[in-house]
Design a protein around this motif. Structure first.
Motif, short mmCIF file in Angstrom:
data_model
loop_
_atom_site.label_atom_id
_atom_site.label_comp_id
_atom_site.label_asym_id
_atom_site.label_seq_id
_atom_site.Cartn_x
_atom_site.Cartn_y
_atom_site.Cartn_z
N PRO A 170 0.82 -1.23 0.00
CA PRO A 170 0.00 0.00 0.00
C PRO A 170 0.85 1.27 0.00
N ARG A 173 2.35 1.83 -3.53
CA ARG A 173 1.37 2.32 -4.52
C ARG A 173 1.05 3.80 -4.27
N ASP A 174 0.92 4.19 -3.01
CA ASP A 174 0.69 5.61 -2.71
C ASP A 174 1.89 6.46 -3.13
N TYR A 175 3.07 5.94 -2.87
CA TYR A 175 4.29 6.67 -3.24
C TYR A 175 4.37 6.84 -4.76
N ARG A 177 1.95 6.85 -6.92
CA ARG A 177 0.92 7.79 -7.38
C ARG A 177 1.35 9.24 -7.15
N SER A 178 2.22 9.47 -6.17
CA SER A 178 2.64 10.85 -5.88
C SER A 178 3.47 11.44 -7.01
#
Length: 338
Positions: A170, A173-175, A177-178
């Motif tokens: 998780p 994936r957040d990283y 997307r940044s």
């Protein structure tokens, strides 16, 4: 007699002429370079001779242990232990996402990989500030070769890749997307290991606060603590004031004035530090006057990152102004996959 004296004066004057002086100094420089090159060659020969002697000695002393390795390095037992240890570790988000996995290997297996460290002479052909060996080794005793090939192939590639991908999925994936808002949901962000290396650090060693190359999403540091080593001189984790994205895919060094120490991870036996290479900085140092003077610290470092195909997909979806920040050899190698 006067004529003889004049000839001698003429010869002496010739010796001190600019042309003669330049030629003489040039010959002296050539001799100095040749002497330095010869000294380096002799030193390299000495190191290689000591390495061969160490191989012969360890091969003889550990011949019985070498034969017992297949039974001792039981993949199923080790896999179960590693998966449980990683799953039990808690993620700390300050100053950046990281975990410290204690007792990450069965104790007897950890003792085996420490015992299999090549003697320090195998690190001696590099500058003292950059002494390291790529794993698997090109030259080392048989026991070291066999054990560390197992670490790289069976433990890192077969066990840790999957376990750490699950733990950090998780956050990764957040990283991603940044910096890549257009990341397709189906992109495969499973992590794969780079070739690892064992690093030898001595008194006077310093690596200032920095972030590692960007495509290595996770950096993993295994502390290889020998009997008698204490927990000093591990790894420092920093918060960075006015933090910003690294300007390229290369290592990014941060000014000391912007770094605030948050945590010192101890050099603890059978522990492993894993962190997301996204923000902040990390560093390490050993004071020049550290005791004992022959103090040594061994660490095994490897990085986990996406496949070349995934890199190519992400580069294709990145905004142009972000893509240039991820340029470098890794990105160039991935270009043919999209």
């Amino acid at each position: 007699m006067l004529e003889t004296t004049l000839r001698r004066i003429s010869k002496a004057a010739h010796l001190f002429s600019p042309y003669t002086l330049v030629r003489t100094l040039d010959r002296v420089d050539q001799l100095s370079r040749a002497t330095r090159d010869l000294a380096k060659s002799i030193d390299a020969l000495r190191v290689h001779t000591e390495q061969l002697l160490a191989i012969e000695r360890m091969n003889w002393e550990l011949r019985a242990d070498l034969d017992a390795l297949p039974e001792h390095l039981d993949v199923g037992r080790i896999r179960t232990h590693v998966q449980r240890a990683v799953a039990d570790a808690s993620i700390d988000l300050d100053p950046f996402p990281h975990i410290v996995v204690d007792r990450w290997l069965p104790r007897d297996v950890y003792d085996t990989i420490v015992r299999a460290l090549p003697p320090s002479v195998f690190f001696a052909d590099r500058d003292v500030s950059r002494q390291r060996l790529l794993v698997p080794f090109s030259v080392a005793p048989d026991y070291s070769q066999r054990v560390w090939r197992f670490v790289a192939r069976d433990i890192v590639s077969s066990m840790l890749e999957a376990a750490l991908t699950d733990t950090f999925r998780p956050l990764i994936r957040d990283y991603v997307r940044s910096f890549c808002p257009g990341m397709p949901p189906e992109v495969d962000l499973s992590l794969h290991a780079s070739q690892g290396r064992i690093m030898l650090r001595r008194p006077g060693y310093v690596i200032t606060p920095h972030r590692d190359p960007k495509w290595g999403f996770l950096t993993c540091l295994v502390y290889l603590v020998r009997p008698g080593d204490n927990e000093a001189y591990g790894t420092q984790l920093y918060r960075v004031k006015n933090d910003e994205e690294a300007p390229s895919g290369k290592p990014y060094y941060v000014e000391d004035a912007r770094c605030e120490l948050v945590k010192s991870v101890p050099f603890r036996a059978n522990s492993m530090l894993i962190f997301l290479n996204s923000s902040g900085a990390h560093g390490a140092s050993i004071p020049a006057d550290a005791q004992p003077p022959d103090l040594e610290r061994y660490l095994y470092q490897f990085r986990l990152g996406p496949t070349n195909r995934a890199i190519a997909e992400l580069l294709a979806r990145m905004p142009e102004d972000r893509r240039v920040l991820w340029a470098g050899a890794k990105a160039e190698k991935a270009e043919g996959y999209y």
